[in-house]
Design a protein around this motif. Structure first.
Motif, mmCIF file in Angstrom:
data_model
loop_
_atom_site.group_PDB
_atom_site.id
_atom_site.type_symbol
_atom_site.label_atom_id
_atom_site.label_comp_id
_atom_site.label_asym_id
_atom_site.label_seq_id
_atom_site.Cartn_x
_atom_site.Cartn_y
_atom_site.Cartn_z
ATOM 1 N N HIS A 182 -13.610 -72.905 28.531
ATOM 2 C CA HIS A 182 -15.039 -72.605 28.554
ATOM 3 C C HIS A 182 -15.289 -71.465 29.528
ATOM 4 C CE1 HIS A 182 -15.519 -74.578 32.504
ATOM 5 N NE2 HIS A 182 -14.632 -75.455 32.037
ATOM 6 N N ASP A 183 -16.391 -70.768 29.337
ATOM 7 C CA ASP A 183 -16.789 -69.658 30.209
ATOM 8 C C ASP A 183 -15.649 -68.656 30.373
ATOM 9 O OD1 ASP A 183 -19.543 -70.609 31.196
ATOM 10 O OD2 ASP A 183 -18.244 -72.348 31.622
ATOM 11 N N SER A 184 -14.985 -68.355 29.279
ATOM 12 C CA SER A 184 -13.807 -67.484 29.301
ATOM 13 C C SER A 184 -13.905 -66.434 28.205
ATOM 14 C CB SER A 184 -12.525 -68.313 29.105
ATOM 15 O OG SER A 184 -12.371 -69.281 30.115
ATOM 16 N N ILE A 185 -12.996 -65.481 28.273
ATOM 17 C CA ILE A 185 -12.805 -64.515 27.190
ATOM 18 C C ILE A 185 -11.517 -64.895 26.492
ATOM 19 C CG2 ILE A 185 -12.472 -62.099 26.592
ATOM 20 C CD1 ILE A 185 -13.943 -61.411 29.240
ATOM 21 N N ILE A 186 -11.597 -65.197 25.211
ATOM 22 C CA ILE A 186 -10.417 -65.628 24.456
ATOM 23 C C ILE A 186 -9.931 -64.466 23.605
ATOM 24 C CG2 ILE A 186 -9.497 -67.265 22.785
ATOM 25 C CD1 ILE A 186 -11.757 -69.186 23.603
ATOM 26 N N ILE A 187 -8.715 -64.009 23.865
ATOM 27 C CA ILE A 187 -8.095 -62.940 23.081
ATOM 28 C C ILE A 187 -7.218 -63.590 22.023
ATOM 29 C CG2 ILE A 187 -6.790 -60.800 23.146
ATOM 30 C CD1 ILE A 187 -9.227 -60.736 24.990
ATOM 31 N N CYS A 188 -7.604 -63.477 20.766
ATOM 32 C CA CYS A 188 -6.866 -64.079 19.655
ATOM 33 C C CYS A 188 -5.890 -63.035 19.117
ATOM 34 C CB CYS A 188 -7.823 -64.529 18.561
ATOM 35 S SG CYS A 188 -9.119 -65.646 19.155
ATOM 36 N N VAL A 189 -4.617 -63.219 19.389
ATOM 37 C CA VAL A 189 -3.606 -62.220 19.048
ATOM 38 C C VAL A 189 -3.080 -62.500 17.640
ATOM 39 C CG1 VAL A 189 -1.428 -61.136 19.703
ATOM 40 C CG2 VAL A 189 -3.002 -61.971 21.472
ATOM 41 N N LYS A 190 -3.605 -61.749 16.689
ATOM 42 C CA LYS A 190 -3.160 -61.863 15.293
ATOM 43 C C LYS A 190 -3.232 -63.300 14.785
ATOM 44 C CE LYS A 190 0.425 -59.768 12.357
ATOM 45 N NZ LYS A 190 1.767 -59.166 12.339
ATOM 46 N N SER A 191 -4.180 -64.063 15.312
ATOM 47 C CA SER A 191 -4.357 -65.464 14.942
ATOM 48 C C SER A 191 -5.845 -65.778 14.905
ATOM 49 C CB SER A 191 -3.666 -66.386 15.952
ATOM 50 O OG SER A 191 -2.269 -66.171 15.976
ATOM 51 N N THR A 192 -6.231 -66.631 13.977
ATOM 52 C CA THR A 192 -7.643 -66.975 13.801
ATOM 53 C C THR A 192 -7.864 -68.429 14.196
ATOM 54 O OG1 THR A 192 -7.770 -65.417 11.960
ATOM 55 C CG2 THR A 192 -9.547 -67.029 12.169
ATOM 56 N N PRO A 193 -8.623 -68.679 15.258
ATOM 57 C CA PRO A 193 -8.853 -70.065 15.665
ATOM 58 C C PRO A 193 -9.840 -70.762 14.741
ATOM 59 C CG PRO A 193 -10.135 -68.596 17.039
ATOM 60 C CD PRO A 193 -9.320 -67.721 16.124
ATOM 61 N N ARG A 194 -9.724 -72.079 14.672
ATOM 62 C CA ARG A 194 -10.724 -72.879 13.979
ATOM 63 C C ARG A 194 -11.841 -73.212 14.970
ATOM 64 N NH1 ARG A 194 -7.910 -77.724 10.897
ATOM 65 N NH2 ARG A 194 -9.962 -77.709 9.874
ATOM 66 N N PHE A 195 -12.960 -73.628 14.455
ATOM 67 C CA PHE A 195 -14.061 -74.107 15.285
ATOM 68 C C PHE A 195 -14.576 -73.031 16.246
ATOM 69 C CE2 PHE A 195 -10.926 -77.669 14.816
ATOM 70 C CZ PHE A 195 -11.544 -78.264 13.739
ATOM 71 N N THR A 196 -14.766 -71.807 15.732
ATOM 72 C CA THR A 196 -15.231 -70.737 16.612
ATOM 73 C C THR A 196 -16.646 -70.989 17.116
ATOM 74 O OG1 THR A 196 -15.843 -69.475 14.635
ATOM 75 C CG2 THR A 196 -13.740 -68.931 15.692
ATOM 76 N N ALA A 197 -17.483 -71.634 16.305
ATOM 77 C CA ALA A 197 -18.842 -71.949 16.760
ATOM 78 C C ALA A 197 -18.781 -72.883 17.965
ATOM 79 C CB ALA A 197 -19.654 -72.576 15.626
ATOM 80 N N TRP A 198 -17.873 -73.832 17.930
ATOM 81 C CA TRP A 198 -17.686 -74.754 19.058
ATOM 82 C C TRP A 198 -17.213 -74.000 20.301
ATOM 83 C CZ3 TRP A 198 -12.711 -76.245 21.044
ATOM 84 C CH2 TRP A 198 -12.756 -77.272 21.999
ATOM 85 N N LEU A 199 -16.306 -73.037 20.120
ATOM 86 C CA LEU A 199 -15.842 -72.233 21.250
ATOM 87 C C LEU A 199 -16.986 -71.418 21.843
ATOM 88 C CD1 LEU A 199 -12.427 -70.980 19.807
ATOM 89 C CD2 LEU A 199 -12.746 -72.622 21.667
ATOM 90 N N ARG A 200 -17.864 -70.903 20.985
ATOM 91 C CA ARG A 200 -18.999 -70.127 21.483
ATOM 92 C C ARG A 200 -20.000 -71.023 22.225
ATOM 93 N NH1 ARG A 200 -19.858 -64.939 19.671
ATOM 94 N NH2 ARG A 200 -21.494 -65.007 21.234
ATOM 95 N N ARG A 201 -20.172 -72.247 21.756
ATOM 96 C CA ARG A 201 -21.090 -73.155 22.459
ATOM 97 C C ARG A 201 -20.597 -73.463 23.868
ATOM 98 N NH1 ARG A 201 -21.592 -75.650 17.305
ATOM 99 N NH2 ARG A 201 -20.057 -77.255 17.863
ATOM 100 N N ARG A 202 -19.322 -73.284 24.079
ATOM 101 C CA ARG A 202 -18.757 -73.474 25.424
ATOM 102 C C ARG A 202 -18.789 -72.173 26.226
ATOM 103 N NH1 ARG A 202 -14.759 -77.837 26.394
ATOM 104 N NH2 ARG A 202 -15.450 -79.581 25.107
ATOM 105 N N ARG A 203 -19.626 -71.270 25.791
ATOM 106 C CA ARG A 203 -19.878 -70.003 26.507
ATOM 107 C C ARG A 203 -18.628 -69.122 26.602
ATOM 108 N NH1 ARG A 203 -21.793 -74.225 28.754
ATOM 109 N NH2 ARG A 203 -20.108 -74.280 30.309
ATOM 110 N N ASN A 204 -17.804 -69.182 25.584
ATOM 111 C CA ASN A 204 -16.659 -68.287 25.494
ATOM 112 C C ASN A 204 -17.022 -67.056 24.677
ATOM 113 O OD1 ASN A 204 -14.522 -69.974 26.766
ATOM 114 N ND2 ASN A 204 -14.965 -71.352 25.059
ATOM 115 N N ARG A 205 -16.402 -65.948 25.003
ATOM 116 C CA ARG A 205 -16.472 -64.762 24.165
ATOM 117 C C ARG A 205 -15.142 -64.600 23.458
ATOM 118 N NH1 ARG A 205 -18.567 -61.155 28.963
ATOM 119 N NH2 ARG A 205 -17.597 -62.906 30.048
ATOM 120 N N ILE A 206 -15.187 -64.134 22.214
ATOM 121 C CA ILE A 206 -13.990 -64.108 21.368
ATOM 122 C C ILE A 206 -13.655 -62.675 20.988
ATOM 123 C CG2 ILE A 206 -12.983 -64.888 19.184
ATOM 124 C CD1 ILE A 206 -14.913 -67.294 19.314
#
Length: 292
Positions: free
Chosen positions: A64-88
């Motif tokens: 949470h409250d982080s910047i997530i760098i997705c390296v050639k991979s697509t995470p599931r539940f991106t809306a949930w990650l954003r609700r945790r104040r992450n940037r993607i």
């Protein structure tokens, strides 16, 4: 990995107390270079970095409250990650399709200016798209083959080029999988080969050639064209035609040590500052400073 200082190497002031999490669904070679190595370098620049890989629902749990760098991979539940104040941020590297880009993404990293322009045609205008050229393997050392005779090699995945099944007598093929000491072995070559015209590929082969101080016989892919210019003397005229490729190999062989050869070396040397792990980290600093 890192501290909470501010990074100022680019002239920007980037707050580094926000964790930067590099994630991929598995530890592929692309993640080692574009994830682990970049995380380590950013930590040296003062960022707080974390490396995770595995299924996103597990690896990114608790982030949470982080910047997530997705390296050639697509995470599931991106809306949930954003609700945790992450940037993607999505690192496309060798881009495939628009469907690979995560929903709710804040920024996309393109491997070339060509790909950046292409991505901007269909991404939301609010999504930042930045070119970060692929850096060279930082463990490589300059070649020791000299400039007296052609020593030509193809380095990499055996599916990554045409005409590497013995069609070119002068060409040796070195696979990452079959050669444990490939970094040392490729120092025995003064020229590298790649017969393809994939506009979505990164410039990692050019980056490695530049670090090795070698010459590159390659298709004029967008990344090579951007960095070497249209006047680079050793583009393959038709990477899909064996007869033409053989003629181009012969021309390269006859040019070893000549002014044309040295011109090619000079052009490649000029790309080197843009293709280091430090250059990648500086580009990341600029990107992270642009995120909301």
């Amino acid at each position: 990995m890192g501290s909470g200082r501010s990074a100022k190497k680019t002239g920007l002031t980037v707050k580094t107390n926000c964790p930067v999490v590099f994630w991929a669904w598995r530890k592929r070679p692309s993640f080692v270079m574009r994830g682990i190595q970049v995380a380590e370098e950013l930590a040296r620049h003062g960022f707080q970095t974390v490396v995770r890989f595995g299924p996103s629902r597990v690896a990114l749990r608790g982030v949470h409250d982080s910047i997530i760098i997705c390296v050639k991979s697509t995470p599931r539940f991106t809306a949930w990650l954003r609700r945790r104040r992450n940037r993607i941020v999505y690192d496309a590297i060798d881009f495939t399709t628009a469907r690979s880009i995560p929903a709710h993404v804040d920024a996309v990293i393109a491997g070339t200016n060509y790909l950046r322009s292409r991505l901007q045609t269909f991404l939301d205008p609010n999504v930042t798209v930045k070119t970060i050229y692929h850096h060279a393997d930082p463990h490589l050392k300059p070649h020791k083959a000299g400039d007296q005779a052609l020593r030509l090699a193809y380095i990499g995945d055996e599916k990554g080029s045409m005409f590497i099944k013995g069609e070119i007598p002068e060409l040796d093929v070195i696979s990452f999988l079959n050669h444990r000491d490939w970094r040392e072995e490729i120092r025995n070559y003064n020229a590298h080969f790649s017969a393809r015209m994939d506009p979505n590929k990164s410039v990692i082969k050019l980056a490695n050639v530049a670090t090795l101080g070698a010459v590159f016989l390659t298709g004029a892919e967008p990344g090579c064209d951007e960095l070497l210019g249209k006047e680079y003397p050793f583009y393959l005229r038709n990477p899909e035609n064996l007869d033409t490729v053989l003629e181009d190999v012969k021309r390269l062989k006859e040019a070893v040590g000549s002014p044309l050869w040295k011109d090619a070396r000079d052009r490649i040397d000029q790309t080197r500052p843009n293709l280091t792990i430090d250059a990648t980290a500086r580009a990341y600093e600029e990107l992270l400073a642009q995120l909301p």
